[in-house]
Design a protein around this motif. Structure first.
Motif, PDB file in Angstrom:
ATOM      1  N   VAL A  98       0.846  -1.212   0.000  1.00  8.28           N
ATOM      2  CA  VAL A  98       0.000   0.000   0.000  1.00  8.28           C
ATOM      3  C   VAL A  98       0.874   1.252   0.000  1.00  8.28           C
ATOM      4  O   VAL A  98       0.411   2.344   0.301  1.00  8.28           O
ATOM      5  CB  VAL A  98      -0.966   0.002   1.203  1.00  8.28           C
ATOM      6  N   LYS A  99       2.167   1.065  -0.291  1.00  5.74           N
ATOM      7  CA  LYS A  99       3.136   2.156  -0.488  1.00  5.74           C
ATOM      8  C   LYS A  99       3.374   3.021   0.754  1.00  5.74           C
ATOM      9  O   LYS A  99       3.594   4.216   0.670  1.00  5.74           O
ATOM     10  CB  LYS A  99       2.719   3.035  -1.674  1.00  5.74           C
ATOM     11  N   SER A 100       3.314   2.379   1.956  1.00  6.44           N
ATOM     12  CA  SER A 100       3.675   3.106   3.181  1.00  6.44           C
ATOM     13  C   SER A 100       4.937   2.517   3.818  1.00  6.44           C
ATOM     14  O   SER A 100       5.304   2.884   4.927  1.00  6.44           O
ATOM     15  CB  SER A 100       2.512   3.093   4.176  1.00  6.44           C
ATOM     16  N   CYS A 101       5.597   1.591   3.120  1.00  5.65           N
ATOM     17  CA  CYS A 101       6.887   1.049   3.540  1.00  5.65           C
ATOM     18  C   CYS A 101       7.913   1.459   2.497  1.00  5.65           C
ATOM     19  O   CYS A 101       7.624   1.409   1.280  1.00  5.65           O
ATOM     20  CB  CYS A 101       6.819  -0.477   3.665  1.00  5.65           C
ATOM     21  N   HIS A 102       9.096   1.843   2.927  1.00  8.56           N
ATOM     22  CA  HIS A 102      10.131   2.332   2.000  1.00  8.56           C
ATOM     23  C   HIS A 102      10.840   1.213   1.238  1.00  8.56           C
ATOM     24  O   HIS A 102      11.701   1.486   0.406  1.00  8.56           O
ATOM     25  CB  HIS A 102      11.168   3.164   2.770  1.00  8.56           C
ATOM     26  N   GLY A 103      10.503  -0.031   1.540  1.00 13.21           N
ATOM     27  CA  GLY A 103      11.036  -1.134   0.746  1.00 13.21           C
ATOM     28  C   GLY A 103      12.211  -1.878   1.328  1.00 13.21           C
ATOM     29  O   GLY A 103      12.908  -2.602   0.603  1.00 13.21           O
ATOM     30  N   ALA A 104      12.438  -1.762   2.636  1.00 16.83           N
ATOM     31  CA  ALA A 104      13.531  -2.525   3.243  1.00 16.83           C
ATOM     32  C   ALA A 104      13.270  -4.020   3.142  1.00 16.83           C
ATOM     33  O   ALA A 104      14.207  -4.824   3.058  1.00 16.83           O
ATOM     34  CB  ALA A 104      13.708  -2.123   4.710  1.00 16.83           C
ATOM     35  N   CYS A 105      11.993  -4.415   3.115  1.00 17.40           N
ATOM     36  CA  CYS A 105      11.636  -5.833   3.057  1.00 17.40           C
ATOM     37  C   CYS A 105      12.073  -6.494   1.750  1.00 17.40           C
ATOM     38  O   CYS A 105      12.282  -7.707   1.698  1.00 17.40           O
ATOM     39  CB  CYS A 105      10.140  -6.017   3.270  1.00 17.40           C
TER      40      CYS A 105
END
Length: 454
Positions: A347-354
């Motif tokens: 939902v585009k609220s994580c900067h993508g570290a995962c």
């Protein structure tokens, strides 16, 4: 009950001195409830060095009452009290000498704040009243006058009561009072309790403490103990003959004092704080990709935790809020179990570290900010909270990440000197429970004032 006093004398040969001024403050352990202050005509000359020291001369005492005229008032205000004085041996001797001249055998139990200070505040440069109270940040006026010195002794004695973690002073006081009066009814005890924050101590007849508790409303909580009908409450009610209390103003101070006192005194009716009061903790580790991961797990004393929680639900609630506050990845904080991207990424609220779109350096800065905020490891700081009175504040000292103890200081006295601060602090044990209490309180009370030391 205590009668805190100071006496000024004429000076001269041993047992030939006369009293020139006396001040007595009747103190119930919490506040002054009565007082008597008077100049006294000693009917003898005052030594010149005493005049220079106190400012009291013979002309000032011509119309002052003689000792026999105030003797009855002194007997009445000290009845049933323990005499407390700085160098009590001197003041008590002078009083007994004056009463002996009247043919009256005056006897009271006594406590010396010099001896108590040496035991409870060791390592002071001087234990003279003036130097000692100044080093402890206790304001004093009219030095070498009975009223000023007695008031300073009241404030010093309050500090000593606070530092007396084994409650020896209070227990001995109860033993003295029980010899003189019948143990009060429970209703009488409740009536004497304050509706304020602090720690209360329930005593059996010999003064021993059988239960310790903390409350934001001591009167209400003690009332509950005496009105509950379960078997434990009834057993407690059958033992309790007196309740003393220690006002703290701050709920954090009350929690820490309760924890410390229960572990130190081990009252027979306390069970909860004899074991650890938290079960879960937040840990961190670095994964193979260089990202700092957070993990909630069962508390393990062998591991260094960021912070601790009473139960799993409060731990999960904390990490969920922290995820949003610090914009962390649900996968790396253990909230969202997946081998791919977390829900927040979708939902585009994580900067993508995962999925390694955000660099470990960038992501770890935010994780480190969380660790710095909620862990006081390696920090030197003082947590400032409410005091027992309007012009007072409480202080919780942490040095190099280790909880050192608590204390109180007057608002007129700045605590930017670490040496002075350490002298007013009552040392307390740095155990896992005290760390948990402080961390939990800091999480809930985010507006607390914190002073950091280098």
């Amino acid at each position: 009950m205590y009668a805190i006093l100071d006496i000024e004398t004429t000076g001269g040969k041993f047992n030939e001195e006369g009293i020139t001024e006396i001040a007595i403050y009747k103190f119930d352990g919490y506040e002054v409830v009565d007082q008597f202050i008077s100049l006294i005509n000693p009917e003898r000359e005052i030594q010149p060095f005493v005049v220079n020291l106190t400012g009291i001369n013979s002309n000032m005492l011509k119309n002052a009452p003689k000792f026999y005229e105030v003797a009855k008032r002194i007997v009445e205000i000290t009845e049933g009290c323990i005499l407390v004085a700085h160098n009590a041996q001197f003041d008590y001797r002078i009083l007994r000498t004056e009463f002996r001249r009247l043919g009256f055998d005056y006897e009271r139990k006594s406590l010396c704040t010099v001896e108590l200070s040496k035991e409870l505040i060791p390592g002071q440069a001087s234990y003279s009243l003036g130097k000692l109270v100044r080093s402890l940040g206790i304001p004093v006026t009219d030095r070498h006058r009975a009223s000023g010195d007695a008031l300073a002794t009241v404030k010093l004695f309050k500090l000593l009561l606070d530092k007396d973690t084994t409650k020896t002073i209070i227990k001995n006081s109860i033993k003295v009072n029980l010899k003189e009066k019948v143990a009060p009814k429970h209703l009488d005890i409740i009536a004497e309790m304050p509706a304020t924050t602090g720690v209360y101590y329930m005593h059996q007849e010999d003064g021993d403490i059988v239960y310790i508790g903390k409350s934001n409303n001591i009167k209400k909580r003690v009332n509950q103990h005496f009105t509950n009908t379960n078997s434990k409450a009834k057993r407690l009610q059958s033992k309790v003959t007196n309740v003393t209390y220690e006002l703290t103003g701050s709920e954090l101070i009350a929690l820490l004092k309760e924890n410390e006192a229960i572990k130190r005194i081990k009252p027979r009716f306390n069970h909860a704080l004899k074991r650890s009061i938290f079960n879960y903790a937040l840990y961190h580790f670095v994964d193979d990709n260089g990202y700092i991961n957070l993990k909630i797990d069962k508390a393990d004393g062998r591991k260094k935790a960021i912070t601790t929680f009473t139960n799993l639900q409060s731990a999960k609630s904390f990490i969920t809020r922290a995820d949003e506050e610090f914009e962390l990845c649900q996968k790396l904080t253990g909230i969202y179990k997946t081998k791919n991207s977390c829900f927040h990424y979708e939902v585009k609220s994580c900067h993508g570290a995962c999925v390694q779109e955000e660099s470990p350096e960038s992501y770890n800065k935010r994780v480190q900010a969380l660790i710095d905020k909620y862990s006081y490891a390696n920090k030197n700081m003082v947590i400032i909270d409410r005091g027992r009175e309007v012009d007072e504040r409480s202080a919780i000292l942490i040095e190099n990440g280790v909880f050192k103890g608590t204390g109180f200081y007057n608002l007129n006295y700045q605590i930017n000197n670490l040496d002075v601060l350490e002298s007013i602090i009552t040392p307390m044990e740095n155990n896992r429970d005290s760390q948990h209490i402080i961390q939990s309180y800091l999480r809930k009370h985010k507006r607390l004032k914190i002073i950091n030391f280098d």
